[in-house]
Design a protein around this motif. Sequence first.
Motif, PDB file in Angstrom:
ATOM      1  N   LYS A 178      29.195  70.374  96.043  1.00 51.94           N
ATOM      2  CA  LYS A 178      30.008  70.639  97.230  1.00 51.94           C
ATOM      3  C   LYS A 178      30.738  69.397  97.728  1.00 51.94           C
ATOM      4  N   GLU A 179      30.206  68.212  97.422  1.00 52.53           N
ATOM      5  CA  GLU A 179      30.846  66.992  97.908  1.00 52.53           C
ATOM      6  C   GLU A 179      32.219  66.773  97.282  1.00 52.53           C
ATOM      7  N   ARG A 180      32.461  67.352  96.111  1.00 49.05           N
ATOM      8  CA  ARG A 180      33.736  67.143  95.420  1.00 49.05           C
ATOM      9  C   ARG A 180      34.751  68.242  95.717  1.00 49.05           C
ATOM     10  N   LEU A 181      34.331  69.347  96.303  1.00 51.58           N
ATOM     11  CA  LEU A 181      35.212  70.496  96.490  1.00 51.58           C
ATOM     12  C   LEU A 181      36.069  70.324  97.737  1.00 51.58           C
ATOM     13  N   VAL A 182      37.355  70.660  97.615  1.00 49.58           N
ATOM     14  CA  VAL A 182      38.302  70.640  98.731  1.00 49.58           C
ATOM     15  C   VAL A 182      39.114  71.927  98.661  1.00 49.58           C
ATOM     16  N   TYR A 183      38.993  72.771  99.688  1.00 50.63           N
ATOM     17  CA  TYR A 183      39.685  74.060  99.714  1.00 50.63           C
ATOM     18  C   TYR A 183      41.044  73.884 100.404  1.00 50.63           C
ATOM     19  N   LEU A 184      42.113  74.253  99.711  1.00 49.35           N
ATOM     20  CA  LEU A 184      43.459  74.160 100.275  1.00 49.35           C
ATOM     21  C   LEU A 184      43.728  75.386 101.137  1.00 49.35           C
ATOM     22  N   SER A 185      43.955  75.154 102.430  1.00 51.18           N
ATOM     23  CA  SER A 185      44.195  76.250 103.370  1.00 51.18           C
ATOM     24  C   SER A 185      45.267  75.828 104.360  1.00 51.18           C
ATOM     25  N   PRO A 186      46.280  76.669 104.606  1.00 49.29           N
ATOM     26  CA  PRO A 186      47.324  76.291 105.577  1.00 49.29           C
ATOM     27  C   PRO A 186      46.832  76.276 107.016  1.00 49.29           C
TER      28      PRO A 186
ATOM     29  N   PHE B  94      41.075  72.215  88.222  1.00 49.36           N
ATOM     30  CA  PHE B  94      41.843  72.801  89.326  1.00 49.36           C
ATOM     31  C   PHE B  94      41.421  74.264  89.411  1.00 49.36           C
ATOM     32  N   VAL B  95      40.826  74.653  90.540  1.00 46.86           N
ATOM     33  CA  VAL B  95      40.156  75.946  90.669  1.00 46.86           C
ATOM     34  C   VAL B  95      41.052  76.920  91.421  1.00 46.86           C
ATOM     35  N   VAL B  96      41.093  78.163  90.932  1.00 49.72           N
ATOM     36  CA  VAL B  96      41.772  79.264  91.615  1.00 49.72           C
ATOM     37  C   VAL B  96      40.713  80.306  91.957  1.00 49.72           C
ATOM     38  N   ASP B  97      40.564  80.589  93.237  1.00 50.68           N
ATOM     39  CA  ASP B  97      39.557  81.540  93.718  1.00 50.68           C
ATOM     40  C   ASP B  97      40.138  82.948  93.655  1.00 50.68           C
ATOM     41  N   MET B  98      39.545  83.815  92.811  1.00 50.23           N
ATOM     42  CA  MET B  98      40.052  85.174  92.605  1.00 50.23           C
ATOM     43  C   MET B  98      39.221  86.223  93.336  1.00 50.23           C
ATOM     44  N   SER B  99      38.507  85.819  94.372  1.00 50.19           N
ATOM     45  CA  SER B  99      37.655  86.773  95.092  1.00 50.19           C
ATOM     46  C   SER B  99      38.427  87.628  96.087  1.00 50.19           C
ATOM     47  N   TYR B 100      39.752  87.416  96.222  1.00 49.13           N
ATOM     48  CA  TYR B 100      40.538  88.160  97.211  1.00 49.13           C
ATOM     49  C   TYR B 100      41.197  89.409  96.630  1.00 49.13           C
ATOM     50  N   GLU B 101      40.975  89.700  95.361  1.00 48.45           N
ATOM     51  CA  GLU B 101      41.675  90.832  94.745  1.00 48.45           C
ATOM     52  C   GLU B 101      41.366  92.171  95.416  1.00 48.45           C
TER      53      GLU B 101
ATOM     54  N   ILE C 129      40.693  73.547  95.368  1.00 47.28           N
ATOM     55  CA  ILE C 129      40.527  74.995  95.223  1.00 47.28           C
ATOM     56  C   ILE C 129      41.692  75.675  95.930  1.00 47.28           C
ATOM     57  N   MET C 130      42.337  76.588  95.249  1.00 51.98           N
ATOM     58  CA  MET C 130      43.428  77.369  95.833  1.00 51.98           C
ATOM     59  C   MET C 130      43.040  78.843  95.806  1.00 51.98           C
ATOM     60  N   GLY C 131      43.203  79.512  96.925  1.00 49.07           N
ATOM     61  CA  GLY C 131      42.877  80.929  96.992  1.00 49.07           C
ATOM     62  C   GLY C 131      43.952  81.777  96.327  1.00 49.07           C
ATOM     63  N   GLY C 132      43.556  82.622  95.387  1.00 51.16           N
ATOM     64  CA  GLY C 132      44.501  83.510  94.714  1.00 51.16           C
ATOM     65  C   GLY C 132      44.773  84.747  95.539  1.00 51.16           C
ATOM     66  N   TYR C 133      45.389  84.540  96.695  1.00 52.47           N
ATOM     67  CA  TYR C 133      45.609  85.619  97.662  1.00 52.47           C
ATOM     68  C   TYR C 133      47.081  85.670  98.019  1.00 52.47           C
ATOM     69  N   VAL C 134      47.691  86.841  97.886  1.00 55.71           N
ATOM     70  CA  VAL C 134      49.093  87.061  98.236  1.00 55.71           C
ATOM     71  C   VAL C 134      49.135  88.081  99.357  1.00 55.71           C
ATOM     72  N   ASP C 135      49.762  87.705 100.462  1.00 52.77           N
ATOM     73  CA  ASP C 135      49.878  88.576 101.633  1.00 52.77           C
ATOM     74  C   ASP C 135      51.358  88.793 101.901  1.00 52.77           C
ATOM     75  N   LEU C 136      51.897  89.902 101.370  1.00 48.97           N
ATOM     76  CA  LEU C 136      53.315  90.195 101.565  1.00 48.97           C
ATOM     77  C   LEU C 136      53.592  90.807 102.922  1.00 48.97           C
ATOM     78  N   GLY C 137      52.562  91.249 103.617  1.00 49.63           N
ATOM     79  CA  GLY C 137      52.764  91.889 104.912  1.00 49.63           C
ATOM     80  C   GLY C 137      52.478  90.988 106.082  1.00 49.63           C
ATOM     81  N   GLY C 138      52.441  89.660 105.860  1.00 45.97           N
ATOM     82  CA  GLY C 138      52.153  88.744 106.956  1.00 45.97           C
ATOM     83  C   GLY C 138      53.243  88.742 108.005  1.00 45.97           C
ATOM     84  N   GLY C 139      54.515  88.662 107.534  1.00 42.62           N
ATOM     85  CA  GLY C 139      55.647  88.696 108.452  1.00 42.62           C
ATOM     86  C   GLY C 139      55.638  87.532 109.418  1.00 42.62           C
ATOM     87  N   LYS C 140      56.223  87.755 110.598  1.00 43.16           N
ATOM     88  CA  LYS C 140      56.305  86.702 111.597  1.00 43.16           C
ATOM     89  C   LYS C 140      54.959  86.424 112.252  1.00 43.16           C
ATOM     90  N   GLN C 141      54.031  87.355 112.132  1.00 44.35           N
ATOM     91  CA  GLN C 141      52.719  87.133 112.721  1.00 44.35           C
ATOM     92  C   GLN C 141      51.907  86.117 111.933  1.00 44.35           C
TER      93      GLN C 141
END
Length: 405
Positions: free
Chosen positions: A278-286, A197-204, A302-314
Amino acid sequence: MAKLSRGRLQNFRKQTLLHSEGGHTMMSTSYFYDSEHAPLIEKDYTLDSADKPLLEGLFTPETAAEYLSNLSEEEQKKLQAYKLEYEVTSSISTQAPIEMRDEWWAQLLMTGHSSSRRKNLLRFFQKKENAKLARAKKKVENEKKMEIHDAEKKIMMGDLLYNPIKRNTIHLKILRQTMVHQTDSKLAQSMIFGRPFVVDMSYEPYMGIKEKNSCVDQLLNGYGANRSRNEPSDLIFTNWIHDSFIFKKLNFIQKERSAYPTLMMKCTEQNYVDLFPKERLVYLSPHSPFELTHDDPDNIYIMGGYVDLGGGKQGQKPVSYAKAKQEKIRSCRLPLDKYCVWGTGVKSLTLNQVMNIMYEFIDTKDWSRAFEHVPRRKLQRDADLREHLYKKQQKMNRVNRRQFL
């Protein structure tokens, strides 16, 4: 008056001096222009440069003592000024700790560049001191309660039957260290034979300090959930940035806290594309147009290790979906609309909630049980749910009537 830009303001240095006047020690602050260190071009204030003081603010007693012993003459004067300010604040206000530790002085000297910042730090140190005193007081009270309980039990059972070591039970006590060893052996086995189970940490680099702190807490909660499973996954952190804020804070938490004495997970600087086909990889994205309906044992999520606290209603930006398209790998989203009726607010989940949902879905293959990990406060109540279903049925009836007409 000419307006100075942010790059020009960095050439002005703050100088704090102590001098005696009339038998009293006075503190004066002045600003001077540092022409030797003036840059030829304006400084580019990136996120890393803004976060640098907080990255260096994580001190242990050993590193703090070493840092304070190697101060320059100017830093020693600044430390004396801060100590004088602390004495004045503690004498006229209660929002300061009773005793300052070395690591607090080091953190105050490193990050307390403004008076408001120093006041907030002193208030924070006072809360930590009060929490430590409360824990010590509670420990003493619990020990007294145990002594009273043992004395009453000894009187009730007599000296011959009472055994304070075994507590009069036929069951052997399982030590906490034994349970930790058993869990660690289970995690070590999953690191060899488990499903990745992969966590992508490239968003830091794109997150601020609050987002990074929240990301660390959420990842630790997700790690704890994986640790408590019967068959844990092989947790892999890819695109890992060494000597970053998250890396330093995880090391700091591991040394200071005893909840996780060993963090058994894989961390690598490589990309997941270089580790798995690449055939086995599945990126979880909303934001993905494809919905995850069933689980294939060959899939590596794959889950992106990205937290966006300023997303808000947008809403959050579709960065994970764009990255999956750029790397030409599959992407999918969780079927939230099919199994959950969302309440008010933004339709978003934290990292540990997504990890709990995926763990449950991988183990049980049942979305209904997996979405039990969604907090109930984010879902509609019973009355709102009935109204939502009624409006949905009315809308379907109108569509059907139009088709017949």
